[in-house]
Motif scaffolding. Structure first.
Motif, mmCIF file in Angstrom:
data_model
loop_
_atom_site.group_PDB
_atom_site.id
_atom_site.type_symbol
_atom_site.label_atom_id
_atom_site.label_comp_id
_atom_site.label_asym_id
_atom_site.label_seq_id
_atom_site.Cartn_x
_atom_site.Cartn_y
_atom_site.Cartn_z
ATOM 1 N N PHE A 1 14.829 -4.638 9.916
ATOM 2 C CA PHE A 1 14.978 -5.296 8.410
ATOM 3 C C PHE A 1 13.655 -4.971 7.704
ATOM 4 C CE2 PHE A 1 14.125 -9.689 6.496
ATOM 5 C CZ PHE A 1 15.441 -9.708 5.988
ATOM 6 N N ASP A 2 13.986 -4.788 6.448
ATOM 7 C CA ASP A 2 13.030 -4.642 5.319
ATOM 8 C C ASP A 2 12.428 -6.004 4.906
ATOM 9 O OD1 ASP A 2 11.576 -4.238 3.051
ATOM 10 O OD2 ASP A 2 12.817 -2.517 2.314
ATOM 11 N N VAL A 3 11.361 -6.264 5.616
ATOM 12 C CA VAL A 3 10.771 -7.466 5.340
ATOM 13 C C VAL A 3 10.340 -7.981 3.871
ATOM 14 C CG1 VAL A 3 10.136 -7.764 7.651
ATOM 15 C CG2 VAL A 3 8.381 -7.160 6.041
ATOM 16 N N LEU A 4 9.927 -7.083 3.142
ATOM 17 C CA LEU A 4 9.436 -7.443 1.720
ATOM 18 C C LEU A 4 10.735 -7.419 0.815
ATOM 19 C CD1 LEU A 4 6.307 -5.120 1.392
ATOM 20 C CD2 LEU A 4 6.583 -7.442 2.124
ATOM 21 N N ASN B 1 0.862 -1.219 -0.088
ATOM 22 C CA ASN B 1 -0.193 0.104 -0.034
ATOM 23 C C ASN B 1 0.961 1.247 -0.064
ATOM 24 O OD1 ASN B 1 -2.139 -1.986 0.311
ATOM 25 N ND2 ASN B 1 -3.315 -0.449 1.608
ATOM 26 N N GLY B 2 2.064 1.232 -0.613
ATOM 27 C CA GLY B 2 2.698 2.407 -0.668
ATOM 28 C C GLY B 2 3.962 2.278 0.203
ATOM 29 N N PHE B 3 3.916 1.543 1.312
ATOM 30 C CA PHE B 3 4.682 1.576 2.479
ATOM 31 C C PHE B 3 5.926 0.829 2.208
ATOM 32 C CE2 PHE B 3 0.730 2.727 4.576
ATOM 33 C CZ PHE B 3 1.245 3.934 5.468
ATOM 34 N N ARG B 4 6.959 1.052 2.714
ATOM 35 C CA ARG B 4 8.190 0.076 3.017
ATOM 36 C C ARG B 4 7.873 -0.533 4.373
ATOM 37 N NH1 ARG B 4 10.845 -1.386 -1.047
ATOM 38 N NH2 ARG B 4 11.303 0.252 -2.670
ATOM 39 N N VAL B 5 7.874 -1.757 4.511
ATOM 40 C CA VAL B 5 7.602 -2.523 5.755
ATOM 41 C C VAL B 5 8.723 -3.055 6.258
ATOM 42 C CG1 VAL B 5 6.359 -4.267 6.705
ATOM 43 C CG2 VAL B 5 5.307 -3.133 4.576
ATOM 44 N N TYR B 6 8.915 -2.387 7.768
ATOM 45 C CA TYR B 6 10.008 -3.092 8.519
ATOM 46 C C TYR B 6 9.558 -3.924 9.658
ATOM 47 C CZ TYR B 6 12.302 0.565 5.657
ATOM 48 O OH TYR B 6 12.753 1.327 4.364
ATOM 49 N N ALA B 7 10.649 -4.545 10.118
ATOM 50 C CA ALA B 7 10.366 -5.414 11.477
ATOM 51 C C ALA B 7 11.712 -5.398 12.105
ATOM 52 C CB ALA B 7 10.195 -6.823 11.484
ATOM 53 N N LEU C 1 -4.308 -6.710 7.327
ATOM 54 C CA LEU C 1 -3.512 -6.313 8.100
ATOM 55 C C LEU C 1 -2.917 -7.736 8.968
ATOM 56 C CD1 LEU C 1 -5.136 -3.691 10.170
ATOM 57 C CD2 LEU C 1 -3.003 -3.352 8.676
ATOM 58 N N ARG C 2 -3.864 -8.751 8.997
ATOM 59 C CA ARG C 2 -3.131 -10.098 9.514
ATOM 60 C C ARG C 2 -2.438 -10.521 8.698
ATOM 61 N NH1 ARG C 2 -7.354 -14.952 8.758
ATOM 62 N NH2 ARG C 2 -6.555 -14.845 6.726
ATOM 63 N N ASN C 3 -2.679 -10.527 7.432
ATOM 64 C CA ASN C 3 -1.492 -11.086 6.297
ATOM 65 C C ASN C 3 -0.331 -10.129 6.444
ATOM 66 O OD1 ASN C 3 -3.316 -12.929 5.719
ATOM 67 N ND2 ASN C 3 -4.217 -11.665 3.921
ATOM 68 N N LEU C 4 -0.555 -8.840 6.690
ATOM 69 C CA LEU C 4 0.714 -8.127 6.749
ATOM 70 C C LEU C 4 1.763 -8.320 7.932
ATOM 71 C CD1 LEU C 4 2.487 -5.505 6.150
ATOM 72 C CD2 LEU C 4 0.827 -4.187 7.408
ATOM 73 N N TYR C 5 1.081 -8.496 9.207
ATOM 74 C CA TYR C 5 1.726 -9.025 10.352
ATOM 75 C C TYR C 5 2.566 -10.329 9.958
ATOM 76 C CZ TYR C 5 2.852 -10.156 15.246
ATOM 77 O OH TYR C 5 3.429 -10.622 16.328
ATOM 78 N N HIS C 6 1.969 -11.170 9.291
ATOM 79 C CA HIS C 6 2.481 -12.500 9.154
ATOM 80 C C HIS C 6 4.148 -12.327 8.245
ATOM 81 C CE1 HIS C 6 2.954 -16.672 8.436
ATOM 82 N NE2 HIS C 6 3.148 -16.471 7.169
ATOM 83 N N ARG C 7 4.069 -10.974 7.570
ATOM 84 C CA ARG C 7 5.401 -10.967 6.928
ATOM 85 C C ARG C 7 6.399 -10.609 7.845
ATOM 86 N NH1 ARG C 7 5.161 -10.493 1.434
ATOM 87 N NH2 ARG C 7 7.442 -11.054 1.674
ATOM 88 N N ARG C 8 6.121 -10.370 9.067
ATOM 89 C CA ARG C 8 7.192 -10.197 10.268
ATOM 90 C C ARG C 8 8.199 -11.485 10.147
ATOM 91 N NH1 ARG C 8 8.864 -10.874 15.086
ATOM 92 N NH2 ARG C 8 7.202 -12.558 15.620
#
Length: 394
Positions: A126-129, A85-91, A263-270
């Motif tokens: 960490f950039d998870v994607l 959704n346009g975000f860089r996703v980090y953990a 959001l559930r699927n996004l959290y799983h990318r952690r």
């Protein structure tokens, strides 16, 4: 210096762990440095290598990592699938590692009172994607992971989305993330943790906004800070394949734009950061340190992250050159392919020779595709030769 740096990185390459002298002999043989015309040259001994390592400041390794990261991020920005959704996703996550026993390491890092060996703790942003380690910290074993995270988030800014597990929630953490202009999705303990969340859940709510107030003790201890009430969204989401549910808190307030399932699927990318730790432990011997000084530990830790980062660069380049999605490429096969070529690329005599070796390596990486196997679990296991706990009573 170039040969010494190449040897330090060579120590963490995939495959059987061997001693210093075998690392040196292998490098000089495979790169041809031992066989210049017209005679054979005997490689230096391990004592000479250790003396050379002492002359390499950790800053040099940090600079190499920063340059490699900048290039990897430039490649990742070219792939739209590596955002959400346009975000860089980090953990952010942390792990403890046993170290070789030495007075210097024990004095600096300390360790459990019952352990034979000192320990350090590392935290990785960490950039998870894109699957890129963006920054890291190492500290004495009893350092709080939450305090390390407070430092690591300073690397982030607007356009970033941080996903965190249950060990990190707290008003101070939320405030610090928002101050960076960063959004977050964080799992809470099942109890809800905060009174405002508990009241929300007690009414049977499963998705809605709350106002979270700063603790009075926090305000009193930090009168200079502008702690204000935070408007956040709380969700209760059913976990796939289970009757259980999880509680989340987020700055993503719009239900229509960010539905619970997404959001559930996004959290799983952690989980991709857990896979990163698993990969460097199993294939790059990230828990098998050799050095007995802080300088050498820093060199080896950075070399592990740098080797992984170089492999991700080669995977991103291979995906671009061979027109395949980078997520379809197998990381293990890429690590092995890079091991076959990296030393020769380092020591290439001409630009053309180096470019030819890179092209061959990229081709090999494209051969092997990753096949997901749903439902597989990888509990954390220590790969240290010292054992998981290294107890005096073990």
């Amino acid at each position: 210096m170039e040969i010494t740096l190449a040897l330090i990185i060579n120590m963490v390459r995939p495959g059987e762990r061997v001693g210093y002298q075998k690392v040196i002999d292998r490098f000089f043989s495979e790169t041809g440095l031992a066989f210049p015309e017209p005679e054979v040259v005997k490689p230096p001994d391990k004592a000479a290598f250790n003396r050379a390592r002492k002359k390499i400041p950790v800053k040099v390794c940090q600079t190499l990592f920063a340059e490699a990261l900048a290039y990897a991020q430039s490649l990742a920005r070219q792939q739209a699938k590596l955002t959400w959704n346009g975000f860089r996703v980090y953990a952010i996550d942390g792990t403890k590692k046993n170290l070789p026993d030495s007075d210097e390491l024990r004095d600096f890092f300390d360790g459990p009172h019952h352990a034979h060996f000192p320990q350090l703790i590392t935290g990785v942003l960490f950039d998870v994607l894109a699957k890129l380690p963006v920054n890291y910290m190492r500290a004495p074993f009893n350092t709080s992971e939450r305090e390390m995270a407070m430092t690591l988030i300073q690397e982030l800014g607007p356009g970033a989305l941080l996903v965190l597990d249950r060990g990190y929630p707290g008003y101070r953490m939320f405030h610090a993330i928002i101050q960076q202009g960063v959004d977050f999705l964080i799992r809470l303990p099942q109890s809800g943790m905060f009174k405002e969340v508990q009241d929300f859940l007690a009414k049977g709510n499963r998705d809605g906004k709350i106002t979270l107030y700063p603790p009075k003790a926090l305000i009193k201890a930090n009168p200079q800070e502008d702690y204000r009430p935070l408007t956040l969204r709380v969700l209760v989401i059913s976990l796939p394949g289970s009757k259980a549910s999880a509680v989340f808190i987020t700055t993503l307030l719009e239900r229509r734009t960010y539905p619970p399932r997404a959001l559930r699927n996004l959290y799983h990318r952690r989980w991709d950061e857990e896979e990163f730790f698993k990969t460097i432990k199993e294939h790059l011997r990230a828990e098998d340190f050799r050095g007995k000084s802080v300088q050498f530990i820093d060199q080896e830790l950075l070399s592990t992250y740098l080797y992984y980062l170089l492999t991700r660069i080669m995977m991103l380049e291979s995906a671009r050159l061979h027109d395949v999605p980078v997520e379809d490429l197998e990381t293990k096969a890429a690590l092995v392919a890079v091991a076959r070529y990296l030393d020769r690329i380092f020591m290439a005599e001409t630009i053309e020779q180096g470019q030819r070796l890179v092209i061959l390596c990229l081709a090999e990486i494209s051969w092997r595709k990753y096949h997901p196997r749903p439902g597989r679990k990888f509990p954390r296991k220590s790969k240290s030769r010292h054992g998981k706990w290294a107890n005096k009573w073990a």
